[in-house]
Design a protein around this motif. Structure first.
Motif, mmCIF file in Angstrom:
data_model
loop_
_atom_site.group_PDB
_atom_site.id
_atom_site.type_symbol
_atom_site.label_atom_id
_atom_site.label_comp_id
_atom_site.label_asym_id
_atom_site.label_seq_id
_atom_site.Cartn_x
_atom_site.Cartn_y
_atom_site.Cartn_z
ATOM 1 N N MET A 76 0.819 -1.215 0.000
ATOM 2 C CA MET A 76 0.000 0.000 0.000
ATOM 3 C C MET A 76 0.855 1.268 0.000
ATOM 4 O O MET A 76 0.317 2.370 -0.094
ATOM 5 N N SER A 109 3.367 -12.038 0.342
ATOM 6 C CA SER A 109 1.942 -11.749 0.255
ATOM 7 C C SER A 109 1.202 -12.987 -0.261
ATOM 8 O O SER A 109 1.823 -13.939 -0.744
ATOM 9 N N GLN A 150 -4.954 -11.830 -9.751
ATOM 10 C CA GLN A 150 -4.489 -11.196 -8.522
ATOM 11 C C GLN A 150 -4.219 -12.195 -7.399
ATOM 12 O O GLN A 150 -3.308 -12.008 -6.600
ATOM 13 N N TYR A 170 -1.275 -10.228 -5.366
ATOM 14 C CA TYR A 170 -0.588 -9.059 -5.911
ATOM 15 C C TYR A 170 -1.490 -8.386 -6.928
ATOM 16 O O TYR A 170 -1.822 -8.965 -7.963
ATOM 17 N N TYR A 171 -1.892 -7.162 -6.613
ATOM 18 C CA TYR A 171 -2.691 -6.353 -7.524
ATOM 19 C C TYR A 171 -1.752 -5.528 -8.387
ATOM 20 O O TYR A 171 -1.045 -4.657 -7.880
ATOM 21 N N ASN A 215 -11.382 1.070 -4.122
ATOM 22 C CA ASN A 215 -9.942 1.253 -3.983
ATOM 23 C C ASN A 215 -9.454 0.526 -2.737
ATOM 24 O O ASN A 215 -9.223 1.117 -1.688
ATOM 25 N N SER A 216 -9.329 -0.790 -2.845
ATOM 26 C CA SER A 216 -8.917 -1.619 -1.715
ATOM 27 C C SER A 216 -7.850 -2.598 -2.172
ATOM 28 O O SER A 216 -7.685 -2.845 -3.369
ATOM 29 N N LEU A 217 -7.093 -3.112 -1.224
ATOM 30 C CA LEU A 217 -6.122 -4.169 -1.494
ATOM 31 C C LEU A 217 -6.447 -5.362 -0.606
ATOM 32 O O LEU A 217 -6.474 -5.236 0.617
ATOM 33 N N PRO A 218 -6.700 -6.518 -1.243
ATOM 34 C CA PRO A 218 -6.807 -6.735 -2.692
ATOM 35 C C PRO A 218 -8.130 -6.193 -3.228
ATOM 36 O O PRO A 218 -9.019 -5.839 -2.451
ATOM 37 N N ARG A 219 -8.278 -6.136 -4.552
ATOM 38 C CA ARG A 219 -9.533 -5.727 -5.174
ATOM 39 C C ARG A 219 -10.538 -6.868 -5.036
ATOM 40 O O ARG A 219 -10.256 -8.007 -5.404
#
Length: 450
Positions: free
Chosen positions: A332, A350, A416, A353-354, A378-382
């Motif tokens: 991030m 991880s 991802q 991976y985005y 808008n987040s990780l992961p999508r």
């Protein structure tokens, strides 16, 4: 009666049936469609039982960058090239009548599908990714019947499980809440249905229910796997652990476990402090071996200070070899620290991976925007990409191997979130895939999958 997708605004029907694509050259136009308010490309293609690609081929203007579907637009509708599979009537083949490989896969989704709170909104996006995977695998000749239930936190899970269609599923994705696991676990075991738990919940049933697949990996499991791969990949390195004086951090558990493993493997390491002076800081680094640096915090401010000290050290000692090993949270921080990630040959462990620059990610984000008139959160992961990967992995696997599919194929495509499952004792299966996201000095990003 079960409420199916009560809060959904982006589908006109409660289930989606995906047919088998049989491509034909020179499609003929069977009619015209005048776009109404709030209609989407995805919805129109479903209305006429055609793919998005077929609709765009018949309407080339859709390929124009920035194209937006507007009310009043007249679209050309091609003839459908989908044909539903018909059951084999030969009595000699009755024993294969329920072979998943020879019929449509029946998929059930039991997640909070609503717009009341964050849980619902995130799961709506995840579910949209699942639907995009169903649409994508048409070209592979895979048919999917999707049934979805709004399984809210305060809903009656037993009422949902009493629905006749639920018992016919080959795969159920859900639940999101731990308190629903007991009932769902007993249900899938009774009906021999595979259950994919996509997110972090307490699921003790995994220990004795062979039909459960859990994606989530505990922090302890991830740390153990990361340490195992670390000592293997950095065997000839000198490890430098930097104490960052962060009283809120839990990363000390990881660095302590790593130190024990380094000692067991007779691997060199040293410890220094973020507040150490230049001389003491410099002494922690080897001049004869490449160094790999680990902090005992995942926070960005301390990472920035560490990079500043490392840059000063490199300026004074240009021949010093320094690599950085980080934490998933660092994914991030690319806006702030990307240049240093590259410079110090950074590895980040991880389970996803985005990559916003990859062609597959761009394509799915564009299709998501076309289909649902909004961008992914808008987040990780999508969440949409997670849903796409989960559904694509299981549906293609079930089509290929039928009920024998156990999710143990490591070479399957993903956008991802890679998946690979292994048996958990005598019970279900747990995902054990991990990545090292590697930022190379020549400004590339590669993923190393274990």
């Amino acid at each position: 009666m079960t409420r199916v997708l009560r809060y959904f605004l982006f589908f006109a029907a409660f289930w989606l049936s995906v047919g088998v694509a049989m491509a034909q050259e020179g499609e003929q136009i069977r009619g015209l469609h005048k776009v109404k308010k709030k209609e989407t490309i995805f919805g129109i293609s479903r209305m006429y039982d055609i793919t998005i690609e077929q609709l765009m081929k018949a309407n080339p203007e859709m390929n124009t960058p920035g194209y937006e579907l507007k009310k009043g637009t007249v679209l050309r509708i091609p003839f459908s090239t989908f044909q539903a599979e018909t059951p084999v009537a030969n009595p000699a083949e009755e024993e294969d009548a329920d072979d998943i490989r020879k019929r449509a896969i029946r998929l059930g989704v039991m997640l909070p599908l609503h717009d009341i709170n964050g849980d619902g909104k995130r799961m709506v996006e995840y579910y949209r990714g699942v639907l995009m995977a169903c649409d994508s695998i048409k070209k592979l000749g895979i048919s999917v019947d999707v049934h979805a239930w709004n399984t809210a936190e305060d809903g009656d899970i037993n009422q949902i499980l009493s629905n006749d269609e639920a018992a016919k599923c080959d795969l159920i994705i859900g639940p999101l809440y731990s308190k629903q696991m007991s009932a769902i676990s007993a249900f899938v075991e009774k009906h021999k249905i595979k259950l994919l738990i996509p997110f972090s919940i307490n699921a003790p049933q995994l220990a004795d229910n062979k039909y459960i697949y859990q994606v989530y990996q505990s922090h302890t499991f991830q740390d153990d796997a990361t340490i195992k791969h670390f000592v293997k990949g950095f065997k000839n390195y000198h490890t430098v652990i930097i104490d960052c004086n962060d009283s809120t951090s839990h990363k000390g558990n990881f660095t302590s476990a790593l130190r024990r493993q380094l000692e067991q493997e007779n691997m060199d390491y040293s410890i220094t402090n973020l507040k150490s002076g230049e001389g003491d800081f410099s002494k922690a680094f080897s001049r004869t071996k490449p160094n790999v640096v680990i902090l005992n915090t995942g926070r960005s401010p301390e990472l920035g200070i560490a990079f500043s000290k490392l840059n000063g050290l490199k300026f004074a000692n240009p021949d010093l070899l320094i690599n950085m090993f980080g934490y998933t949270e660092w994914l991030m921080y690319t806006r702030t620290h990307l240049e240093n990630f590259y410079k110090f040959n950074t590895y980040i462990p991880s389970v996803f991976y985005y990559n916003p620059l990859s062609a597959s990610t761009k394509r799915l984000q564009q299709k998501f925007r076309w289909n649902f008139h909004t961008d992914m959160q808008n987040s990780l992961p999508r969440f949409a990409l997670t849903g796409f990967d989960h559904a694509y992995f299981f549906l293609t696997g079930l089509h290929r191997e039928g009920k024998m599919f156990l999710g143990d194929k490591s070479n399957m495509e993903y956008v991802q979130t890679p998946l690979q499952f292994e048996r958990y004792g005598n019970g279900g299966l747990r995902n054990h895939t991990q990545l090292f996201v590697h930022y190379t000095p020549d400004n590339r990003v590669e993923t190393i999958k274990f």
